[in-house]
Every structure is written in structure tokens, then in C-alpha cells.
Write a protein that holds these residues in place. Sequence first.
Motif, short mmCIF file in Angstrom:
data_model
loop_
_atom_site.label_atom_id
_atom_site.label_comp_id
_atom_site.label_asym_id
_atom_site.label_seq_id
_atom_site.Cartn_x
_atom_site.Cartn_y
_atom_site.Cartn_z
N ILE A 4 8.52 31.18 -19.87
CA ILE A 4 7.38 30.41 -20.29
C ILE A 4 6.20 30.76 -19.35
O ILE A 4 5.07 30.76 -19.77
CB ILE A 4 7.73 28.92 -20.17
N ALA A 5 6.62 30.86 -17.91
CA ALA A 5 5.67 31.10 -16.96
C ALA A 5 4.93 32.34 -17.22
O ALA A 5 3.38 32.53 -17.17
CB ALA A 5 6.14 30.85 -15.53
N GLU A 6 5.61 33.28 -17.67
CA GLU A 6 4.98 34.68 -17.97
C GLU A 6 4.12 34.49 -18.85
O GLU A 6 2.77 35.17 -19.12
CB GLU A 6 6.11 35.67 -18.39
N ILE A 7 4.63 33.74 -20.21
CA ILE A 7 3.66 33.51 -21.46
C ILE A 7 2.21 32.77 -20.89
O ILE A 7 1.26 33.31 -21.52
CB ILE A 7 4.27 32.83 -22.38
N VAL A 8 2.45 31.83 -20.13
CA VAL A 8 1.17 31.05 -19.78
C VAL A 8 0.34 31.82 -19.25
O VAL A 8 -0.82 31.90 -19.03
CB VAL A 8 1.62 29.70 -18.88
N GLY A 9 0.85 32.62 -17.95
CA GLY A 9 -0.03 33.41 -17.20
C GLY A 9 -0.57 34.64 -17.84
O GLY A 9 -1.98 34.78 -17.81
N GLN A 10 -0.08 35.09 -19.07
CA GLN A 10 -0.59 36.23 -19.82
C GLN A 10 -1.67 35.50 -20.62
O GLN A 10 -2.73 36.20 -20.76
CB GLN A 10 0.44 36.87 -20.53
N ASN A 11 -1.47 34.57 -21.18
CA ASN A 11 -2.25 33.68 -22.00
C ASN A 11 -3.81 33.42 -21.29
O ASN A 11 -4.73 33.56 -21.75
CB ASN A 11 -1.83 32.47 -22.83
N ILE A 12 -3.46 32.87 -20.15
CA ILE A 12 -4.57 32.55 -19.03
C ILE A 12 -5.33 34.05 -19.03
O ILE A 12 -6.60 33.82 -19.20
CB ILE A 12 -4.28 31.76 -18.01
N ARG A 13 -4.91 34.70 -18.61
CA ARG A 13 -5.45 36.01 -18.28
C ARG A 13 -6.18 36.66 -19.49
O ARG A 13 -7.45 36.92 -19.39
CB ARG A 13 -4.52 37.01 -17.72
N GLN A 14 -5.71 36.95 -20.66
CA GLN A 14 -5.95 37.11 -21.65
C GLN A 14 -7.46 36.28 -22.21
O GLN A 14 -8.47 37.05 -22.57
CB GLN A 14 -5.26 37.25 -22.72
N LEU A 15 -7.33 34.97 -22.32
CA LEU A 15 -8.34 34.10 -22.84
C LEU A 15 -9.43 34.33 -21.53
O LEU A 15 -10.70 34.22 -22.07
CB LEU A 15 -7.87 32.74 -22.95
N ARG A 16 -9.03 34.29 -20.35
CA ARG A 16 -10.27 34.40 -19.36
C ARG A 16 -11.22 35.53 -19.60
O ARG A 16 -12.28 35.54 -19.63
CB ARG A 16 -9.84 34.37 -17.92
N LYS A 17 -10.34 36.94 -19.88
CA LYS A 17 -11.10 38.00 -20.11
C LYS A 17 -11.78 38.12 -21.41
O LYS A 17 -12.85 38.68 -21.41
CB LYS A 17 -9.97 39.24 -19.86
N GLN A 18 -11.18 37.58 -22.34
CA GLN A 18 -11.99 37.37 -23.59
C GLN A 18 -13.23 36.76 -23.40
O GLN A 18 -14.30 37.01 -24.20
CB GLN A 18 -11.04 36.77 -24.86
N SER A 19 -13.18 35.53 -22.50
CA SER A 19 -14.49 34.77 -22.27
C SER A 19 -15.49 35.78 -21.50
O SER A 19 -16.42 35.43 -21.19
CB SER A 19 -14.11 33.61 -21.64
N GLY A 20 -15.03 36.76 -20.85
CA GLY A 20 -15.91 37.61 -19.99
C GLY A 20 -15.81 37.18 -18.61
O GLY A 20 -16.92 37.39 -17.89
N TRP A 21 -14.98 36.37 -18.21
CA TRP A 21 -14.91 35.50 -17.13
C TRP A 21 -14.14 36.25 -15.84
O TRP A 21 -13.10 36.85 -16.16
CB TRP A 21 -14.41 34.14 -17.06
N THR A 22 -14.52 36.01 -14.80
CA THR A 22 -13.66 36.58 -13.44
C THR A 22 -12.81 35.61 -13.04
O THR A 22 -12.83 34.07 -13.68
CB THR A 22 -14.45 36.96 -12.43
N PHE A 46 3.14 27.98 -10.79
CA PHE A 46 3.20 27.52 -12.24
C PHE A 46 2.42 26.29 -11.95
O PHE A 46 2.68 25.44 -11.16
CB PHE A 46 4.50 27.55 -12.60
N PRO A 47 1.31 26.25 -12.67
CA PRO A 47 0.28 25.13 -12.67
C PRO A 47 1.08 23.71 -13.17
O PRO A 47 1.86 23.57 -14.24
CB PRO A 47 -0.85 25.48 -13.71
#
Length: 73
Positions: A4-22, A46-47
Motif C-alpha cells: 500500500i505504501a508503495e502504491i501511494v508513493g508511486q501515485n503521488i509521484r505520478q500525479l505530481r509529475k502529471q501536474s508538472g510540479w516539483t 508514510f503520511p
Amino acid sequence: MSEIAEIVGQNIRQLRKQSGWTQEKLAELCDTDTCYIGQIETLRRFPSIHFIEKIAAALQVEADELFKNHEKK
């Protein structure tokens, strides 16, 4: 760390990059340190549920989206 932590971390990274954010930009929007965002994305931390809600709001998604495994269909 758990799957679950891996999925959450990957999703945050992916969504952040899709937004064009650092990581710095996401941290600013969540009122936290850049290193904390990095630690979440690299599975060192883990948040809390409260912080997951802050991240989701910043990324303009529902919090449950951060828990979905988009690789397994």
C-alpha cells in the motif's frame, strides 16, 4: 514498506509529475518540507490520513485515488 505504501508513493509521484510540479511545489501547497514529500515518494515515510487528504486536495483528486493500484488491471 508495505505494498500500500508503495502504491501511494508511486501515485503521488505520478500525479505530481502529471501536474508538472516539483517536490518543492507540492510541499509548498501542502505546507510541509520538500524532504517529507521525497521521503513519501521513496517509501521512507508514510503520511497520516490527514496528510494524505492534504496531498489529494493539492493534486485535485479524491484521497482514495492515491490508494488505487493502476498497474494491475
